[in-house]
Design a protein around this motif. Structure first.
Motif, mmCIF file in Angstrom:
data_model
loop_
_atom_site.group_PDB
_atom_site.id
_atom_site.type_symbol
_atom_site.label_atom_id
_atom_site.label_comp_id
_atom_site.label_asym_id
_atom_site.label_seq_id
_atom_site.Cartn_x
_atom_site.Cartn_y
_atom_site.Cartn_z
ATOM 1 N N LEU A 101 -8.993 -2.416 -3.924
ATOM 2 C CA LEU A 101 -7.222 -2.903 -2.916
ATOM 3 C C LEU A 101 -6.258 -2.679 -4.072
ATOM 4 N N ALA A 102 -6.073 -2.822 -4.926
ATOM 5 C CA ALA A 102 -5.674 -2.996 -6.051
ATOM 6 C C ALA A 102 -6.105 -2.649 -7.739
ATOM 7 N N ASP A 103 -4.855 -2.154 -8.494
ATOM 8 C CA ASP A 103 -5.911 -1.768 -9.953
ATOM 9 C C ASP A 103 -6.121 -2.674 -11.388
ATOM 10 N N GLU A 104 -5.130 -3.446 -11.372
ATOM 11 C CA GLU A 104 -4.727 -4.171 -12.785
ATOM 12 C C GLU A 104 -5.390 -6.005 -11.904
ATOM 13 N N LEU A 105 -5.470 -6.119 -12.954
ATOM 14 C CA LEU A 105 -5.556 -7.338 -12.457
ATOM 15 C C LEU A 105 -5.854 -8.865 -13.841
ATOM 16 N N VAL A 106 -4.277 -9.572 -13.834
ATOM 17 C CA VAL A 106 -3.801 -10.268 -14.877
ATOM 18 C C VAL A 106 -3.363 -11.704 -14.859
ATOM 19 N N ASP A 107 -3.304 -12.325 -15.738
ATOM 20 C CA ASP A 107 -2.434 -13.887 -15.373
ATOM 21 C C ASP A 107 -1.500 -13.875 -13.899
ATOM 22 N N LEU A 154 0.618 -0.973 -0.453
ATOM 23 C CA LEU A 154 -0.395 0.129 0.359
ATOM 24 C C LEU A 154 0.537 1.343 0.120
ATOM 25 N N LEU A 155 1.858 0.998 0.165
ATOM 26 C CA LEU A 155 2.916 2.237 -0.237
ATOM 27 C C LEU A 155 2.858 2.693 -0.926
ATOM 28 N N THR A 156 2.726 1.766 -2.334
ATOM 29 C CA THR A 156 3.131 2.387 -3.817
ATOM 30 C C THR A 156 2.171 2.641 -3.989
ATOM 31 N N ASP A 157 1.533 3.133 -5.357
ATOM 32 C CA ASP A 157 0.665 4.450 -6.423
ATOM 33 C C ASP A 157 0.142 3.154 -6.705
ATOM 34 N N PHE A 158 0.512 2.335 -7.055
ATOM 35 C CA PHE A 158 -0.201 1.333 -8.145
ATOM 36 C C PHE A 158 0.469 -0.253 -7.618
ATOM 37 N N ARG A 159 -0.709 -0.902 -7.831
ATOM 38 C CA ARG A 159 -0.643 -2.671 -7.310
ATOM 39 C C ARG A 159 -1.446 -3.307 -8.723
ATOM 40 N N ALA A 192 -3.287 -14.248 -5.710
ATOM 41 C CA ALA A 192 -2.537 -13.686 -4.202
ATOM 42 C C ALA A 192 -3.881 -13.967 -3.702
ATOM 43 N N ARG A 193 -3.041 -13.227 -2.615
ATOM 44 C CA ARG A 193 -3.787 -13.092 -1.238
ATOM 45 C C ARG A 193 -3.416 -11.738 -0.763
ATOM 46 N N PHE A 194 -3.893 -11.138 -0.163
ATOM 47 C CA PHE A 194 -4.493 -9.762 0.874
ATOM 48 C C PHE A 194 -5.020 -9.592 2.003
ATOM 49 N N SER A 195 -4.080 -10.110 3.174
ATOM 50 C CA SER A 195 -4.610 -10.255 4.417
ATOM 51 C C SER A 195 -4.445 -8.489 5.827
ATOM 52 N N ALA A 196 -5.274 -8.530 6.375
ATOM 53 C CA ALA A 196 -4.880 -7.010 7.352
ATOM 54 C C ALA A 196 -5.125 -7.808 8.654
ATOM 55 N N ASN A 197 -3.921 -9.273 8.666
ATOM 56 C CA ASN A 197 -4.556 -9.823 9.769
ATOM 57 C C ASN A 197 -4.042 -9.612 11.404
ATOM 58 N N PHE A 198 -3.755 -8.003 11.540
ATOM 59 C CA PHE A 198 -2.864 -7.915 12.867
ATOM 60 C C PHE A 198 -3.753 -8.743 14.069
ATOM 61 N N ASN A 199 -5.428 -7.840 14.076
ATOM 62 C CA ASN A 199 -6.070 -8.358 15.084
ATOM 63 C C ASN A 199 -5.994 -9.543 15.375
ATOM 64 N N ARG A 200 -6.248 -10.630 14.538
ATOM 65 C CA ARG A 200 -6.047 -11.918 14.520
ATOM 66 C C ARG A 200 -5.314 -12.971 14.787
ATOM 67 N N LEU A 201 -4.318 -12.035 15.349
ATOM 68 C CA LEU A 201 -2.493 -12.135 15.842
ATOM 69 C C LEU A 201 -2.632 -11.669 17.239
ATOM 70 N N SER A 243 -3.503 1.687 9.484
ATOM 71 C CA SER A 243 -4.173 2.763 10.081
ATOM 72 C C SER A 243 -5.099 4.185 9.208
ATOM 73 N N LEU A 244 -4.409 4.141 8.463
ATOM 74 C CA LEU A 244 -4.408 5.574 7.834
ATOM 75 C C LEU A 244 -4.805 4.883 6.450
ATOM 76 N N THR A 245 -3.569 3.785 5.242
ATOM 77 C CA THR A 245 -3.438 3.658 4.032
ATOM 78 C C THR A 245 -4.921 2.992 3.769
ATOM 79 N N LEU A 246 -4.924 1.812 4.949
ATOM 80 C CA LEU A 246 -6.179 1.046 3.933
ATOM 81 C C LEU A 246 -7.444 1.942 3.439
ATOM 82 N N PRO A 247 -8.026 2.424 5.097
ATOM 83 C CA PRO A 247 -9.357 3.205 4.595
ATOM 84 C C PRO A 247 -9.288 4.247 3.430
ATOM 85 N N ARG A 248 -7.866 4.632 3.465
ATOM 86 C CA ARG A 248 -7.691 6.162 2.278
ATOM 87 C C ARG A 248 -7.753 5.504 1.583
ATOM 88 N N LEU A 249 -7.583 3.776 0.739
ATOM 89 C CA LEU A 249 -7.656 3.399 -0.283
ATOM 90 C C LEU A 249 -8.830 2.682 -0.467
#
Length: 186
Positions: free
Chosen positions: A104-110, A43-48, A54-63, A72-78
């Motif tokens: 959360l991501a910008d492009e989906l490809v194979d 998420l610090l990048t401009d594009f994904r 691929a798998r994306f997870s903000a698993n902190f609370n589960r840990l 806590s700033l970048t994810l809600p902003r996106l």
């Protein structure tokens, strides 16, 4: 260091802040897991650019601890506050298709095309006027690095407290054992 023992992420966050302050656009190629700090890095990048595998997870609370890496700033902003809350509170993993659908991501490809497409996107950006791109990025991200640095400090203070809890130890043990955690709020 024993598995499950907290590592102070101060140096890691400092390096991430160097990337946040970079003046050139960054493109991530996500073809595997972007989980926890890996999600923060993406998420610090401009594009994904990503793929269905691929798998994306903000698993902190589960840990058993508060999100870090400025998430806590970048994810809600996106993705918006509601979707971010769902991802934080549940630690749910989503695939590349859903990541693109929620922004959360910008492009989906194979999968085999993730890196080539990310590189092509960087070339598309590089074909634009460098001064104009840099100034546009600066305008779009005005104050973001400073906000993320502040969020990092707040998150880190909370994390340091939570790294000493039974819940944190249980969360890490549950992850290592590949079972659901049983938290007790202490």
């Amino acid at each position: 260091m024993p598995y499950g023992q907290a590592v102070d992420p101060t140096a890691f966050y400092a390096e991430a802040m160097r990337l946040f302050r970079n003046r050139k656009p960054l493109v991530a190629a996500v073809e595997g897991a972007a989980v926890g700090a890996g999600l923060g890095l993406a998420l610090l990048t401009d594009f994904r650019v990503t793929c269905p595998e691929a798998r994306f997870s903000a698993n902190f609370n589960r840990l058993g601890f508060h999100p870090g890496f400025g998430l806590s700033l970048t994810l809600p902003r996106l993705v918006g506050a509601q979707k971010a809350a769902m991802l934080f509170y549940t630690g749910r993993r989503i695939g590349g298709e859903e990541a693109v659908a929620i922004g959360l991501a910008d492009e989906l490809v194979d999968k085999v095309q993730v890196l080539p497409r990310a590189m092509a996107l960087t070339q598309d950006i590089a074909a634009s006027a460098p001064l104009a791109v840099a100034s546009t990025r600066r305008s779009l991200r005005e104050g973001l690095a400073e906000q993320v640095a502040e969020a990092n400090q707040q998150e880190l203070a909370i994390q340091r407290e939570q790294f000493r809890t039974e819940d944190f130890r249980e969360g890490v043990a549950a992850m290592a054992a590949r079972r659901l955690p049983v938290f007790h709020g202490r």
